[in-house]
Design a protein around this motif. Structure first.
Motif, PDB file in Angstrom:
ATOM      1  N   HIS A 202       0.824  -1.217   0.000  1.00 53.71           N
ATOM      2  CA  HIS A 202       0.000   0.000   0.000  1.00 53.71           C
ATOM      3  C   HIS A 202       0.855   1.263   0.000  1.00 53.71           C
ATOM      4  CE1 HIS A 202      -2.944   3.020   1.281  1.00 53.71           C
ATOM      5  NE2 HIS A 202      -3.891   2.166   0.943  1.00 53.71           N
ATOM      6  N   ASP A 203       0.348   2.229  -0.722  1.00 53.25           N
ATOM      7  CA  ASP A 203       0.881   3.591  -0.742  1.00 53.25           C
ATOM      8  C   ASP A 203       1.230   4.068   0.676  1.00 53.25           C
ATOM      9  OD1 ASP A 203       1.063   6.420  -0.821  1.00 53.25           O
ATOM     10  OD2 ASP A 203      -0.402   6.549  -2.445  1.00 53.25           O
ATOM     11  N   ALA A 204       2.461   4.529   0.839  1.00 52.10           N
ATOM     12  CA  ALA A 204       2.888   5.096   2.130  1.00 52.10           C
ATOM     13  C   ALA A 204       3.798   6.287   1.852  1.00 52.10           C
ATOM     14  CB  ALA A 204       3.617   4.039   2.955  1.00 52.10           C
ATOM     15  N   GLN A 205       3.318   7.165   0.998  1.00 51.03           N
ATOM     16  CA  GLN A 205       4.216   8.189   0.441  1.00 51.03           C
ATOM     17  C   GLN A 205       4.668   9.246   1.445  1.00 51.03           C
ATOM     18  OE1 GLN A 205       3.987   8.812  -3.485  1.00 51.03           O
ATOM     19  NE2 GLN A 205       5.169  10.684  -3.557  1.00 51.03           N
ATOM     20  N   TYR A 206       3.768   9.656   2.331  1.00 46.77           N
ATOM     21  CA  TYR A 206       4.096  10.851   3.129  1.00 46.77           C
ATOM     22  C   TYR A 206       4.200  10.561   4.623  1.00 46.77           C
ATOM     23  CZ  TYR A 206       2.581  13.279  -1.114  1.00 46.77           C
ATOM     24  OH  TYR A 206       2.455  13.709  -2.397  1.00 46.77           O
ATOM     25  N   SER A 207       4.974  11.390   5.277  1.00 48.59           N
ATOM     26  CA  SER A 207       4.944  11.412   6.738  1.00 48.59           C
ATOM     27  C   SER A 207       3.691  12.169   7.176  1.00 48.59           C
ATOM     28  CB  SER A 207       6.193  12.111   7.281  1.00 48.59           C
ATOM     29  OG  SER A 207       6.126  13.496   6.967  1.00 48.59           O
ATOM     30  N   GLU A 208       3.380  12.074   8.437  1.00 47.37           N
ATOM     31  CA  GLU A 208       2.232  12.830   8.947  1.00 47.37           C
ATOM     32  C   GLU A 208       2.462  14.336   8.819  1.00 47.37           C
ATOM     33  OE1 GLU A 208       3.012  10.017  12.115  1.00 47.37           O
ATOM     34  OE2 GLU A 208       1.017  10.518  12.853  1.00 47.37           O
ATOM     35  N   GLN A 236      -0.369  -8.638   7.072  1.00 49.52           N
ATOM     36  CA  GLN A 236       0.988  -8.111   6.906  1.00 49.52           C
ATOM     37  C   GLN A 236       0.930  -6.887   5.994  1.00 49.52           C
ATOM     38  OE1 GLN A 236       4.265  -9.217   8.208  1.00 49.52           O
ATOM     39  NE2 GLN A 236       4.408  -7.073   7.577  1.00 49.52           N
ATOM     40  N   LEU A 237       1.241  -5.734   6.540  1.00 49.68           N
ATOM     41  CA  LEU A 237       1.277  -4.494   5.763  1.00 49.68           C
ATOM     42  C   LEU A 237       2.700  -4.264   5.249  1.00 49.68           C
ATOM     43  CD1 LEU A 237       0.249  -1.718   4.770  1.00 49.68           C
ATOM     44  CD2 LEU A 237       0.676  -0.844   7.085  1.00 49.68           C
ATOM     45  N   VAL A 238       2.802  -4.035   3.945  1.00 50.91           N
ATOM     46  CA  VAL A 238       4.087  -3.709   3.330  1.00 50.91           C
ATOM     47  C   VAL A 238       3.986  -2.285   2.790  1.00 50.91           C
ATOM     48  CG1 VAL A 238       5.778  -4.340   1.566  1.00 50.91           C
ATOM     49  CG2 VAL A 238       4.436  -6.143   2.702  1.00 50.91           C
ATOM     50  N   LEU A 239       4.802  -1.396   3.330  1.00 50.12           N
ATOM     51  CA  LEU A 239       4.772   0.020   2.933  1.00 50.12           C
ATOM     52  C   LEU A 239       5.413   0.161   1.557  1.00 50.12           C
ATOM     53  CD1 LEU A 239       5.890   1.489   6.379  1.00 50.12           C
ATOM     54  CD2 LEU A 239       3.544   1.187   5.529  1.00 50.12           C
ATOM     55  N   PHE A 240       4.707   0.809   0.634  1.00 50.36           N
ATOM     56  CA  PHE A 240       5.065   0.794  -0.784  1.00 50.36           C
ATOM     57  C   PHE A 240       4.950   2.222  -1.322  1.00 50.36           C
ATOM     58  CE2 PHE A 240       4.381  -0.360  -5.268  1.00 50.36           C
ATOM     59  CZ  PHE A 240       5.207  -1.464  -5.435  1.00 50.36           C
ATOM     60  N   HIS A 241       5.472   2.434  -2.545  1.00 47.90           N
ATOM     61  CA  HIS A 241       5.371   3.726  -3.230  1.00 47.90           C
ATOM     62  C   HIS A 241       6.070   4.809  -2.403  1.00 47.90           C
ATOM     63  CE1 HIS A 241       3.491   6.949  -5.699  1.00 47.90           C
ATOM     64  NE2 HIS A 241       3.325   5.993  -6.592  1.00 47.90           N
ATOM     65  N   HIS A 242       7.356   4.570  -2.171  1.00 49.62           N
ATOM     66  CA  HIS A 242       8.135   5.499  -1.360  1.00 49.62           C
ATOM     67  C   HIS A 242       8.348   6.827  -2.092  1.00 49.62           C
ATOM     68  CE1 HIS A 242       8.729   1.899   0.887  1.00 49.62           C
ATOM     69  NE2 HIS A 242       9.642   1.370   0.091  1.00 49.62           N
ATOM     70  N   ASP A 243       8.247   7.895  -1.349  1.00 51.57           N
ATOM     71  CA  ASP A 243       8.443   9.217  -1.944  1.00 51.57           C
ATOM     72  C   ASP A 243       9.872   9.331  -2.489  1.00 51.57           C
ATOM     73  OD1 ASP A 243       7.027  12.209  -1.628  1.00 51.57           O
ATOM     74  OD2 ASP A 243       9.211  12.236  -1.838  1.00 51.57           O
ATOM     75  N   PRO A 244      10.048   9.884  -3.689  1.00 50.30           N
ATOM     76  CA  PRO A 244      11.402   9.951  -4.265  1.00 50.30           C
ATOM     77  C   PRO A 244      12.364  10.826  -3.457  1.00 50.30           C
ATOM     78  CG  PRO A 244       9.829  11.197  -5.595  1.00 50.30           C
ATOM     79  CD  PRO A 244       9.026  10.421  -4.604  1.00 50.30           C
ATOM     80  N   ARG A 245      11.829  11.693  -2.610  1.00 53.09           N
ATOM     81  CA  ARG A 245      12.715  12.554  -1.795  1.00 53.09           C
ATOM     82  C   ARG A 245      13.176  11.841  -0.532  1.00 53.09           C
ATOM     83  NH1 ARG A 245       8.640  16.969  -0.395  1.00 53.09           N
ATOM     84  NH2 ARG A 245       7.515  15.017  -0.089  1.00 53.09           N
ATOM     85  N   HIS A 246      12.586  10.679  -0.247  1.00 48.54           N
ATOM     86  CA  HIS A 246      12.899  10.015   1.017  1.00 48.54           C
ATOM     87  C   HIS A 246      14.110   9.092   0.865  1.00 48.54           C
ATOM     88  CE1 HIS A 246       8.523  10.566   2.665  1.00 48.54           C
ATOM     89  NE2 HIS A 246       9.245  11.663   2.723  1.00 48.54           N
ATOM     90  N   SER A 247      15.146   9.366   1.625  1.00 52.56           N
ATOM     91  CA  SER A 247      16.346   8.522   1.627  1.00 52.56           C
ATOM     92  C   SER A 247      16.052   7.234   2.397  1.00 52.56           C
ATOM     93  CB  SER A 247      17.489   9.263   2.310  1.00 52.56           C
ATOM     94  OG  SER A 247      17.167   9.451   3.687  1.00 52.56           O
ATOM     95  N   ASP A 248      16.985   6.311   2.324  1.00 56.63           N
ATOM     96  CA  ASP A 248      16.845   5.072   3.094  1.00 56.63           C
ATOM     97  C   ASP A 248      16.645   5.371   4.580  1.00 56.63           C
ATOM     98  OD1 ASP A 248      17.173   3.504   0.814  1.00 56.63           O
ATOM     99  OD2 ASP A 248      19.348   3.406   1.065  1.00 56.63           O
ATOM    100  N   GLU A 249      17.418   6.326   5.077  1.00 58.78           N
ATOM    101  CA  GLU A 249      17.308   6.657   6.506  1.00 58.78           C
ATOM    102  C   GLU A 249      15.923   7.225   6.828  1.00 58.78           C
ATOM    103  OE1 GLU A 249      19.928   7.372   4.597  1.00 58.78           O
ATOM    104  OE2 GLU A 249      21.292   5.931   5.524  1.00 58.78           O
ATOM    105  N   THR A 250      15.419   8.073   5.955  1.00 60.13           N
ATOM    106  CA  THR A 250      14.093   8.650   6.187  1.00 60.13           C
ATOM    107  C   THR A 250      13.028   7.568   6.173  1.00 60.13           C
ATOM    108  OG1 THR A 250      14.783  10.716   5.149  1.00 60.13           O
ATOM    109  CG2 THR A 250      12.409  10.337   5.324  1.00 60.13           C
TER     110      THR A 250
END
Lengths: 292, 138
Positions: A202-208, A236-250
């Motif tokens: 599922h889409d998990a693009q943004y932080s709160e 089991q939730l798998v966070l997907f569709h990571h924002d392109p600005r988000h680094s691995d650490e983020t």
């Protein structure tokens, strides 16, 4: 047993580079192999280029490609999908219905001059276009359903049921205009796809913190996706569709927040990454109780 | 495995719109069930959606007794607004009805069908507008 492999899980635009090596920079693409050997592919983001090479090496001749929607990050790799250029391949392309034009014509706006030198109608493989199966369709060992979901423009998510079940909703804003905590499930976009599912991508693009500046953009914040998964009894939730600005650490900070919101019971959310396998053994390793 | 039931996405989006505007709006599903009305509509109808829940348009008509401005009761099938539900085309009418608070209210209503690709009718949205005493609309 059905197995899934993630070839791309980045959202919006490819994001290669040293900051994204752990989770990958290719855009959405997931391979599904069924127990009878059938091959399903979810979306044609840039991850599909390497998948195409793999399928050619394996001699796969029939492929069902399910497109969630036609935003560029979900079709950008299609023109570089090697099976497209093999006349012995039959490629079934499924996508959301549009009120105004056929799927072939809409894909043709990308695969035609001046954006690309090869017209979609001229590819050597046998390309067959279908409306996404909102009534469900049996493909060998699996049944696939599509349901329209809240995003921008015609968009569907998919539910695949075989020995275990997987739902794929890469671009989704279920919280738009309503309160996820209290709305009845029947009014919850995407609920029929995710209800009781073993694995949800599922889409998990943004932080709160980021979401308030992106309301209506068609994506979820971390708290929205966790709440949506909880309301839908996802295992089991798998966070997907990571924002392109988000680094691995983020992303790992966001994961920690998702796990905190999830609470102590059940199976904590995980981050999708390129090369991630989803099969019974892998899921058991994740802690998921995915086989009924 | 039986799939979970949910409203069509277009109805969900219509409800999201309705819940964010001050215009009285009612949402009807393809089976003629009134599945939602917003707070401005609650004020007009004189009852809350929480208290009524979903109900068929036939039941709504029994409850609110719509009639012409000269007091002739409407037959549901012959009512102009039924055209949207029966024939999936826009419709409009000016009429009066008994609100839940006992008041007789005059409204102009417009219904528009929600049709998705391949001509599939997934429901309708009704907009109610109360008429003011000089004969115009508020």
């Amino acid at each position: 047993m059905m197995e899934a492999r993630i070839w791309g899980c980045r959202g919006s635009v490819p994001a290669p580079g040293p900051d994204t090596v752990r989770y990958g920079g290719n855009t959405s693409c997931v391979e599904i192999r069924l127990s009878d050997g059938a091959v399903l592919v979810l979306d044609a983001g840039t991850g599909i280029r390497d998948l195409g090479s793999s399928l050619m090496k394996d001699g796969v001749k029939t492929i069902h490609l399910f497109l969630s929607h036609l935003h560029l990050d979900h079709i950008q790799g299609l023109a570089f999908f090697a099976p497209l250029y093999d006349p012995s391949v039959t490629l079934h392309i499924w996508g959301p219905r549009s009120p105004v034009s056929r799927l072939r014509d809409r894909i043709g706006t990308y695969m035609s001059e001046p954006l690309f030198p090869v017209n979609v109608s001229d590819v050597p493989c046998e390309a067959i276009f279908h409306d996404a199966p909102e009534e469900g369709c049996d493909l060998g060992a699996a049944t696939v359903w599509a349901t329209p979901v809240s995003h921008q423009g015609p968009t569907v998510g998919y539910r695949i049921e075989a020995e275990w079940s997987l739902a794929y909703i890469p671009d989704h804003e279920p919280a738009l205009g309503l309160e996820l905590a209290t709305v009845e499930p029947s009014w919850l976009s995407g609920y029929p796809l995710a209800a009781g599912i073993d694995v949800l991508l599922h889409d998990a693009q943004y932080s709160e913190e980021e979401y308030p500046n992106h309301v209506g953009w068609g994506h979820s914040s971390i708290d929205h996706v966790v709440r949506f998964a909880r309301r839908s009894d996802v295992r089991q939730l798998v966070l997907f569709h990571h924002d392109p600005r988000h680094s691995d650490e983020t992303l790992e900070v966001l994961l920690a927040r998702a796990q905190d919101l999830w609470g102590g019971d059940g199976h904590a959310p995980v981050l999708a990454y390129e090369g991630m396998s989803l099969n019974p053994a892998q899921l058991r390793a994740l802690g998921g109780r995915v086989i009924a | 495995m039986e799939r979970a039931k949910a409203k069509h996405l277009v109805l969900i989006l219509a409800r999201e719109l309705a819940s964010n505007v001050a215009t009285p709006m009612l949402i009807i599903d393809p089976d003629g069930i009134l599945v939602y009305f917003n707070e401005p509509a609650e004020a007009l109808l004189g009852e809350t959606f929480a208290s009524t829940g979903e109900m068929s348009i036939a039941k709504w008509a029994v409850r609110h007794r719509p009639e012409s401005l000269d007091g002739a009761p409407y037959e549901l099938e012959a009512w102009a607004l039924s055209g949207t539900m029966l024939h999936h085309r826009p419709s409009q009418d000016t009429f009066r009805f008994s609100a839940g608070d006992g008041r007789l209210r005059e409204v102009t209503a417009a219904l528009y069908p929600l049709i998705v690709s391949a001509g599939e009718y997934v429901g309708a949205v009704a907009i109610f507008w109360e008429r003011v005493e000089d004969g115009g609309s508020a």
